[in-house]
Write an enzyme that holds these catalytic residues in place. Structure first.
Site, PDB file in Angstrom:
ATOM      1  N   GLY A  25      64.061 115.375 -24.541  1.00  0.00           N
ATOM      2  CA  GLY A  25      64.541 114.862 -23.259  1.00  0.00           C
ATOM      3  C   GLY A  25      65.532 113.712 -23.407  1.00  0.00           C
ATOM      4  O   GLY A  25      65.770 113.182 -24.499  1.00  0.00           O
ATOM      5  N   LEU A  70      65.389 110.559 -22.168  1.00  0.00           N
ATOM      6  CA  LEU A  70      64.834 109.246 -22.506  1.00  0.00           C
ATOM      7  C   LEU A  70      64.572 109.136 -24.012  1.00  0.00           C
ATOM      8  O   LEU A  70      64.889 108.128 -24.648  1.00  0.00           O
ATOM      9  CB  LEU A  70      63.534 108.998 -21.734  1.00  0.00           C
ATOM     10  N   ALA A  71      64.002 110.201 -24.566  1.00  0.00           N
ATOM     11  CA  ALA A  71      63.674 110.192 -25.993  1.00  0.00           C
ATOM     12  C   ALA A  71      64.940 109.963 -26.820  1.00  0.00           C
ATOM     13  O   ALA A  71      64.964 109.119 -27.725  1.00  0.00           O
ATOM     14  CB  ALA A  71      63.006 111.509 -26.379  1.00  0.00           C
ATOM     15  N   ASP A 121      53.978 124.224 -24.940  1.00  0.00           N
ATOM     16  CA  ASP A 121      54.014 124.142 -23.477  1.00  0.00           C
ATOM     17  C   ASP A 121      52.755 123.403 -23.048  1.00  0.00           C
ATOM     18  O   ASP A 121      51.639 123.887 -23.285  1.00  0.00           O
ATOM     19  CB  ASP A 121      54.054 125.551 -22.866  1.00  0.00           C
ATOM     20  N   VAL A 122      52.932 122.264 -22.413  1.00  0.00           N
ATOM     21  CA  VAL A 122      51.777 121.405 -22.124  1.00  0.00           C
ATOM     22  C   VAL A 122      50.786 122.053 -21.157  1.00  0.00           C
ATOM     23  O   VAL A 122      49.637 121.640 -21.065  1.00  0.00           O
ATOM     24  CB  VAL A 122      52.203 120.025 -21.552  1.00  0.00           C
ATOM     25  N   ASP A 164      56.681  99.731 -17.943  1.00  0.00           N
ATOM     26  CA  ASP A 164      57.610  99.242 -16.937  1.00  0.00           C
ATOM     27  C   ASP A 164      58.644  98.483 -17.761  1.00  0.00           C
ATOM     28  O   ASP A 164      58.372  97.377 -18.224  1.00  0.00           O
ATOM     29  CB  ASP A 164      56.907  98.305 -15.939  1.00  0.00           C
ATOM     30  N   HIS A 165      59.793  99.128 -17.989  1.00  0.00           N
ATOM     31  CA  HIS A 165      60.702  98.562 -18.993  1.00  0.00           C
ATOM     32  C   HIS A 165      61.216  97.176 -18.602  1.00  0.00           C
ATOM     33  O   HIS A 165      61.703  96.433 -19.454  1.00  0.00           O
ATOM     34  CB  HIS A 165      61.845  99.528 -19.335  1.00  0.00           C
ATOM     35  N   LYS A 170      62.057  93.064 -20.921  1.00  0.00           N
ATOM     36  CA  LYS A 170      63.311  92.302 -20.942  1.00  0.00           C
ATOM     37  C   LYS A 170      63.052  90.848 -21.353  1.00  0.00           C
ATOM     38  O   LYS A 170      62.105  90.223 -20.902  1.00  0.00           O
ATOM     39  CB  LYS A 170      63.988  92.350 -19.562  1.00  0.00           C
ATOM     40  N   ASP A 191      61.293 103.604  -6.401  1.00  0.00           N
ATOM     41  CA  ASP A 191      61.938 103.608  -7.709  1.00  0.00           C
ATOM     42  C   ASP A 191      62.050 102.210  -8.318  1.00  0.00           C
ATOM     43  O   ASP A 191      62.021 102.054  -9.536  1.00  0.00           O
ATOM     44  CB  ASP A 191      63.340 104.237  -7.571  1.00  0.00           C
ATOM     45  N   HIS A 208      59.103  97.511 -10.739  1.00  0.00           N
ATOM     46  CA  HIS A 208      59.804  96.389 -11.383  1.00  0.00           C
ATOM     47  C   HIS A 208      59.688  95.087 -10.570  1.00  0.00           C
ATOM     48  O   HIS A 208      59.337  94.033 -11.100  1.00  0.00           O
ATOM     49  CB  HIS A 208      61.284  96.714 -11.580  1.00  0.00           C
TER      50      HIS A 208
HETATM   51  N1  LIG Z   1      65.833 109.220 -18.644  1.00  0.00           N
HETATM   52  C1  LIG Z   1      65.660 107.961 -18.326  1.00  0.00           C
HETATM   53  O1  LIG Z   1      66.548 107.118 -18.440  1.00  0.00           O
HETATM   54  C2  LIG Z   1      64.321 107.494 -17.806  1.00  0.00           C
HETATM   55  C3  LIG Z   1      64.180 106.139 -17.427  1.00  0.00           C
HETATM   56  C4  LIG Z   1      62.932 105.681 -17.008  1.00  0.00           C
HETATM   57  C5  LIG Z   1      61.868 106.549 -16.959  1.00  0.00           C
HETATM   58  N2  LIG Z   1      62.026 107.861 -17.295  1.00  0.00           N
HETATM   59  C6  LIG Z   1      60.858 108.733 -17.245  1.00  0.00           C
HETATM   60  O2  LIG Z   1      60.672 109.306 -18.536  1.00  0.00           O
HETATM   61  C7  LIG Z   1      60.163 110.617 -18.434  1.00  0.00           C
HETATM   62  C8  LIG Z   1      61.094 111.565 -19.179  1.00  0.00           C
HETATM   63  O3  LIG Z   1      62.363 111.536 -18.584  1.00  0.00           O
HETATM   64  P1  LIG Z   1      63.610 112.314 -19.203  1.00  0.00           P
HETATM   65  O4  LIG Z   1      64.795 111.859 -18.434  1.00  0.00           O
HETATM   66  O5  LIG Z   1      63.659 112.177 -20.676  1.00  0.00           O
HETATM   67  O6  LIG Z   1      63.278 113.824 -18.799  1.00  0.00           O
HETATM   68  P2  LIG Z   1      64.009 115.144 -19.272  1.00  0.00           P
HETATM   69  O7  LIG Z   1      65.333 114.837 -19.906  1.00  0.00           O
HETATM   70  O8  LIG Z   1      63.969 116.083 -18.120  1.00  0.00           O
HETATM   71  O9  LIG Z   1      63.066 115.691 -20.426  1.00  0.00           O
HETATM   72  C9  LIG Z   1      61.856 116.318 -20.130  1.00  0.00           C
HETATM   73  C10 LIG Z   1      61.275 116.947 -21.399  1.00  0.00           C
HETATM   74  O10 LIG Z   1      60.071 117.618 -21.054  1.00  0.00           O
HETATM   75  C11 LIG Z   1      60.058 118.910 -21.669  1.00  0.00           C
HETATM   76  N3  LIG Z   1      59.245 119.795 -20.860  1.00  0.00           N
HETATM   77  C12 LIG Z   1      59.432 120.177 -19.577  1.00  0.00           C
HETATM   78  N4  LIG Z   1      58.442 121.004 -19.189  1.00  0.00           N
HETATM   79  C13 LIG Z   1      57.603 121.138 -20.245  1.00  0.00           C
HETATM   80  C14 LIG Z   1      56.389 121.855 -20.473  1.00  0.00           C
HETATM   81  N5  LIG Z   1      55.817 122.597 -19.528  1.00  0.00           N
HETATM   82  N6  LIG Z   1      55.797 121.718 -21.680  1.00  0.00           N
HETATM   83  C15 LIG Z   1      56.337 120.967 -22.648  1.00  0.00           C
HETATM   84  N7  LIG Z   1      57.475 120.274 -22.506  1.00  0.00           N
HETATM   85  C16 LIG Z   1      58.108 120.375 -21.313  1.00  0.00           C
HETATM   86  C17 LIG Z   1      61.533 119.303 -21.755  1.00  0.00           C
HETATM   87  O11 LIG Z   1      61.824 120.193 -22.800  1.00  0.00           O
HETATM   88  P3  LIG Z   1      61.725 121.791 -22.639  1.00  0.00           P
HETATM   89  O12 LIG Z   1      62.525 122.177 -21.444  1.00  0.00           O
HETATM   90  O13 LIG Z   1      62.226 122.330 -23.926  1.00  0.00           O
HETATM   91  O14 LIG Z   1      60.275 122.077 -22.472  1.00  0.00           O
HETATM   92  C18 LIG Z   1      62.167 117.933 -22.092  1.00  0.00           C
HETATM   93  O15 LIG Z   1      62.074 117.683 -23.475  1.00  0.00           O
HETATM   94  C19 LIG Z   1      60.015 110.886 -16.934  1.00  0.00           C
HETATM   95  O16 LIG Z   1      58.724 110.524 -16.535  1.00  0.00           O
HETATM   96  C20 LIG Z   1      61.018 109.914 -16.308  1.00  0.00           C
HETATM   97  O17 LIG Z   1      60.664 109.569 -14.982  1.00  0.00           O
HETATM   98  C21 LIG Z   1      63.222 108.334 -17.733  1.00  0.00           C
END
Ligand SMILES: NC(=O)c1ccc[n+]([C@@H]2O[C@H](COP(=O)([O-])OP(=O)(O)OC[C@H]3O[C@@H](n4cnc5c(N)ncnc54)[C@H](OP(=O)(O)O)[C@@H]3O)[C@@H](O)[C@H]2O)c1
Length: 493
Positions: A16, A18-19, A87-88, A179-180, A184, A237, A242
């Protein structure tokens, strides 16, 4: 010397956004500093098929903006990463996951410590936690910890349901709710400023403070997050998490010690004394806004992925009141929004003026009256603080003028400062909860914002009501003006 942490980290959502943007670069920093080393492995999971090698390549790419001299270190770092298609929602998939976690634990000598990081859509959090327990993925010998991303629920009811689900598997001491903002530098500095300085803490109460203002201002609109944001809005949000966390740190009593359990006790106590409004009180103490079109920019309702009839708020302001001995009568004004004048976060603590302004005596021919002292904590992009005091203007006569005593971190200090995710990952590996939100804090915060949410769900707003580049709707200024106050940060009109 850095203490090396031993663990197998299982990351749900490993492919994803964030990762890749935050988590892998943060782990690399921890690796460089020696907080993780030979005895850590990360098992990434998501539904898509990837070999270990492909995953390692993806991780290498996410940290590719490193210096030439760090390349060898990066090569060794990615050797700790492995991938398991998973798949979770499929209980049978946890069998293979369990085997790989055990295998990696043995291979890397992790003392069987297991950290599970949920970086995926919140609807899966409960399912994953339940399966971890049912399919026997928890360690018997080492620790089991759960790191969980926001959002934590959509309201108190859904947050409670989620918490109940997580509690089936993990106890409160094993859960780390991210809570990032709490990662900070200058948010952490609130405690140092308050509890490390007699001249500040001794004045930190309703005898000397007139009001406190918290502003989290964003210049951008919703960008590519429109789908998520339109379903969420500024109240959920930004404010529920925050802002409420920042306010809790500003309002809490001095903890007995600077340990996570003592800090938590005080934050919870502070939030318990936050006045939960009736619907009619909420109507006058909350303000919502949605941005209109600007020069060359779309109105929120015309952004890609946003419902053209959307009543989602892109701005929220509120007045908070604490019913306790320290804060009785001192309003906390907060605001956050998108498409505002600039991107910054700051806290302004406005002190009361002297009871008598001796310089206002007409015989002294003073042209100006005394201004309030203001302690401003600059959270970002600048990091530092300033104290505005009244001083005599140089020259003939006797006039006073406000001057700022200022400390700002220089660029090199800021550059060396760890990113929030680096700090928080490290804290979770160390088992330190100080900078994570506890369930009680989250529950009180939801109960507070839910009143406004419910009201807004039934009342039609007059949107759009602010222009991009402003500081939000006029009503946000009026919220203070009716109390005879003003925002410290305001645009020149
Ligand atoms: N992105 C940010 O900047 C940000 C900031 C603050 C908080 N967050 C939070 O962090 C979390 C992740 O966000 P993200 O932006 O990284 O999301 P994302 O890009 O949509 O990534 C979601 C991940 O979940 C996997 N996934 C989806 N359905 C699945 C399933 N049934 N089984 C296993 N894996 C599954 C997807 O891969 P596959 O499709 O291959 O399964 C993907 O690796 C969320 O809770 C978001 O609210 C994100």
């Amino acid at each position: 010397m850095a203490k090396e942490n031993k663990a197998v980290i299982t990351l749900f959502g490993a492919a994803g956004d964030l990762a890749q943007r935050k988590l892998y670069p943060s782990l690399f920093k921890l690796y460089q500093k020696g907080y993780i080393g030979d005895h850590f492995a990360l098992l990434g999971t998501s539904r898509r098929q990837k070999s270990d090698e492909e995953f390692q390549e993806m991780v290498a790419k996410s940290i590719s903006s490193i210096k030439e001299t760090e390349k060898d270190q990066a090569k060794n770092f990615v050797k700790h990463f492995f991938f398991q298609p998973h798949d979770v929602t499929k209980p049978e998939h946890y069998v293979a996951l369990k085997e790989r976690i055990e295998e990696l634990g043995k291979k890397f000598g992790t003392d069987d410590n297991r950290l599970f990081y949920m970086s995926m859509a919140p609807q899966f959090f409960g399912t994953i936690a339940l399966n971890l327990k049912k399919q026997g993925l928890l360690s018997d010998d080492g620790y089991n910890r759960l790191v969980i991303e926001k959002p934590f629920g959509r309201d108190f009811e859904s947050a409670k349901k989620l918490n109940d689900e997580l509690s089936e598997t993990f106890n409160e001491n094993q859960i780390f709710r991210i809570d990032h903002y709490l990662g900070k530098e200058m948010i952490q500095n609130i405690e140092a400023l308050r509890f490390g300085n007699t001249i500040i803490e001794s004045l930190w109460n309703n005898r000397y403070i007139d009001n406190i203002q918290v502003t989290l201002s964003e210049k951008l609109g919703v960008e590519e997050r429109a789908g998520y944001y339109d379903n969420s809005g500024a109240l959920r949000d930004m404010m529920q998490n925050h802002i409420m966390q920042v306010v809790a740190q500003l309002a809490m009593e001095q903890p007995v010690s600077f340990t996570d359990s003592d800090v938590r006790v005080e934050k919870i106590k502070a939030l318990r004394s936050l006045r939960v409004y009736t619907p009619s009180e909420a109507a006058s103490n909350f303000v919502r806004g949605q941005y209109d079109a600007g020069q060359d920019t779309n109105a929120y309702r015309h952004e890609d992925g946003v419902d053209p009839q959307s009543n989602t708020e892109t701005f929220v302001a509120a007045k908070l009141l604490f019913d306790n001995y320290r804060w009785s009568g001192v309003p906390f004004y907060v605001r956050t929004g998108k498409k505002l004048a600039d991107k910054f976060t700051r806290i302004d603590v406005v002190f009361k003026k002297p009871l008598i302004d001796i310089f206002a005596n007409p015989r002294m021919k003073s042209e100006q009256s005394l201004k309030s002292n203001v302690l401003t904590i600059f959270v970002e992009p600048d990091a530092g603080f300033s104290l505005r005091v009244n001083a005599k203007s140089a020259g003939q006569g006797f006039n006073t003028e406000p001057v700022d005593l200022k400390f700002m971190q220089d660029d090199s200090t800021k550059a060396e400062s760890p990113e929030p995710y680096e700090r928080l990952f490290h804290d979770a590996l160390e088992g330190n909860h100080t900078n994570f939100a506890s369930w009680s804090e989250i529950a009180y915060a939801w109960k507070f914002v839910d009143v406004a949410r419910k009201l807004w769900d039934i009342e039609e707003p007059q949107f759009p009501n602010y222009v991009p580049g402003s500081m939000g709707p006029v009503a946000a200024d009026e919220l203070l003006e009716r109390d005879g106050r003003q925002w410290v940060y305001r645009l020149n009109k």
